[in-house]
Write an enzyme that holds these catalytic residues in place. Structure first.
Site, short mmCIF file in Angstrom:
data_model
loop_
_atom_site.label_atom_id
_atom_site.label_comp_id
_atom_site.label_asym_id
_atom_site.label_seq_id
_atom_site.Cartn_x
_atom_site.Cartn_y
_atom_site.Cartn_z
N ASN A 86 -4.28 24.64 -34.10
CA ASN A 86 -4.14 24.44 -32.65
C ASN A 86 -4.49 25.72 -31.90
O ASN A 86 -5.16 25.69 -30.88
CB ASN A 86 -2.70 24.04 -32.29
CG ASN A 86 -2.35 22.67 -32.79
OD1 ASN A 86 -2.84 21.68 -32.29
ND2 ASN A 86 -1.51 22.61 -33.82
N ASP B 217 1.14 37.04 -31.93
CA ASP B 217 2.48 36.63 -32.30
C ASP B 217 3.15 36.18 -31.01
O ASP B 217 3.04 36.83 -29.97
CB ASP B 217 3.26 37.75 -32.97
CG ASP B 217 4.35 37.19 -33.88
OD1 ASP B 217 4.09 36.16 -34.54
OD2 ASP B 217 5.45 37.75 -33.91
N GLY C 228 4.36 22.93 -31.48
CA GLY C 228 5.58 23.74 -31.36
C GLY C 228 6.54 23.20 -30.29
O GLY C 228 6.86 22.01 -30.27
N TYR C 229 6.96 24.08 -29.41
CA TYR C 229 7.96 23.74 -28.39
C TYR C 229 7.33 23.14 -27.12
O TYR C 229 8.03 22.96 -26.12
CB TYR C 229 8.76 24.99 -28.02
CG TYR C 229 9.53 25.61 -29.16
CD1 TYR C 229 10.85 25.26 -29.44
CD2 TYR C 229 8.93 26.57 -29.99
CE1 TYR C 229 11.55 25.85 -30.49
CE2 TYR C 229 9.62 27.15 -31.05
CZ TYR C 229 10.93 26.79 -31.29
OH TYR C 229 11.62 27.37 -32.33
N HIS D 266 0.89 31.60 -21.79
CA HIS D 266 1.06 32.91 -22.40
C HIS D 266 -0.17 33.35 -23.19
O HIS D 266 -0.74 34.39 -22.97
CB HIS D 266 2.30 32.86 -23.31
CG HIS D 266 2.35 31.62 -24.17
ND1 HIS D 266 2.33 30.36 -23.66
CD2 HIS D 266 2.36 31.45 -25.52
CE1 HIS D 266 2.34 29.49 -24.63
NE2 HIS D 266 2.36 30.12 -25.78
#
Ligand code: IMP
Length: 192
Positions: free
Chosen positions: A11, A68, A149-150, A176
Site C-alpha cells: 500500500n 516510519d 492500517g488505522y 502524513h
C-alpha cells in the site's frame, strides 16, 4: 535516479509511486532481492526510519529511503505511536489494532490524534530526514474500506470522510506520508 523504498508494505509503495516524478525510479525490496525483515528496534520513529534506510544502503549498496509512521492519540499518551504495527500483539492484524484502540477509547470525549511520518533518505552515505503530520479524530466506528492500517477510524480535521473513504490521491494530498514525501521530492528535485 534509482531509489529503493525500504518497505514490504505494498500500500505504501503504491501511494509513493503515484507521487514521485518519472525521472525517479522507485525500486521495491523485492526488486533488489531483499527478502529479510528490516530492523526497527528503536523506541522512536526517527531512529527506526534511519535504521531501515541505512540497513539497505550498508548491505545492498543502494541509495534508499524508508519511512516510519505512528498514530499518536492524545488520551492514550501518544500510543500506539511507534508501536502502531503491533499494538494488539506480535501476530496481530490491522483489525485487532483497530478494535484495541476503539475499546481503549470507549466513552472518551477527547478523540484528538495525529499520524506522524518520518522519512529517512540515505544518498551516498549522507542522511536526511523529512517529517509529515496530519491531525484528526478517532471516530468510534469504522468508516470505509480503502487504505490500510488505522485508516477506517481516522477522520482528518476539516474533512467528513475517513482516510478509508478517500481515494489514494485524496489521501496523498493531505496525509502524513503524502506531506513527508512532498518534502522528499522537493529535496530530490534540487539534486537531479
Ligand atoms: P510503519 O512502521 O511505518 O509500517 O507503520 C506502523 C503501522 O502504522 C502500520 O502497520 C499501520 O498499522 C499504521 N500506519 C502507517 N501508515 C498508515 C496510514 O497511512 N494509514 C493507517 N495506518 C497507518
Amino acid at each position: 535516479m534509482k531509489l529503493v523504498f525500504a518497505t514490504n508494505n505494498l500500500n505504501k509503495l503504491a501511494e509513493i509511486r503515484m507521487l514521485v516524478p518519472f525521472s525517479i525510479e522507485i525500486l521495491s525490496l523485492k526488486d533488489i532481492n531483499c527478502n529479510e525483515e528490516l530492523p526497527e528496534t528503536s523506541d522512536n520513529l526517527e531512529d527506526n526510519a534511519a535504521q531501515k534506510a541505512f540497513y539497505i544502503f550498508d548491505n545492498f549498496g543502494y541509495n534508499c529511503f524508508a519511512d516510519d509512521t505512528g498514530l499518536e492519540i492524545d488520551v492514550l499518551d501518544g500510543c500506539p505511536g511507534v508501536y502502531s504495527a503491533r499494538y494488539a500483539g506480535e501476530q496481530c492484524i490491522a483489525e485487532d489494532n483497530i478494535q484495541k484502540v476503539l475499546s481503549e477509547m470507549k466513552g472518551e470525549k477527547n478523540r484528538d490524534a495525529c499520524f506522524r511520518t518520518i522519512i529517512s533518505l540515505v544518498i551516498d552515505g549522507k542522511h536526511f530526514q523529512f517529517e509529515g503530520m496530519v491531525e484528526g479524530q478517532i471516530i468510534p466506528e469504522k468508516w470505509g474500506n480503502n487504505g490500510f492500517g488505522y485508516d477506517p477510524i481516522f477522520l482528518p480535521n476539516g474533512f467528513d470522510e475517513s482516510f478509508a473513504q478517500m481515494s489514494i490521491q485524496q489521501k496523498n494530498e493531505i496525509s502524513h506520508r503524502g506531506l513527508a514525501v512532498k518534502k522528499l521530492i522537493a529535496f530530490l528535485k534540487k539534486k537531479i
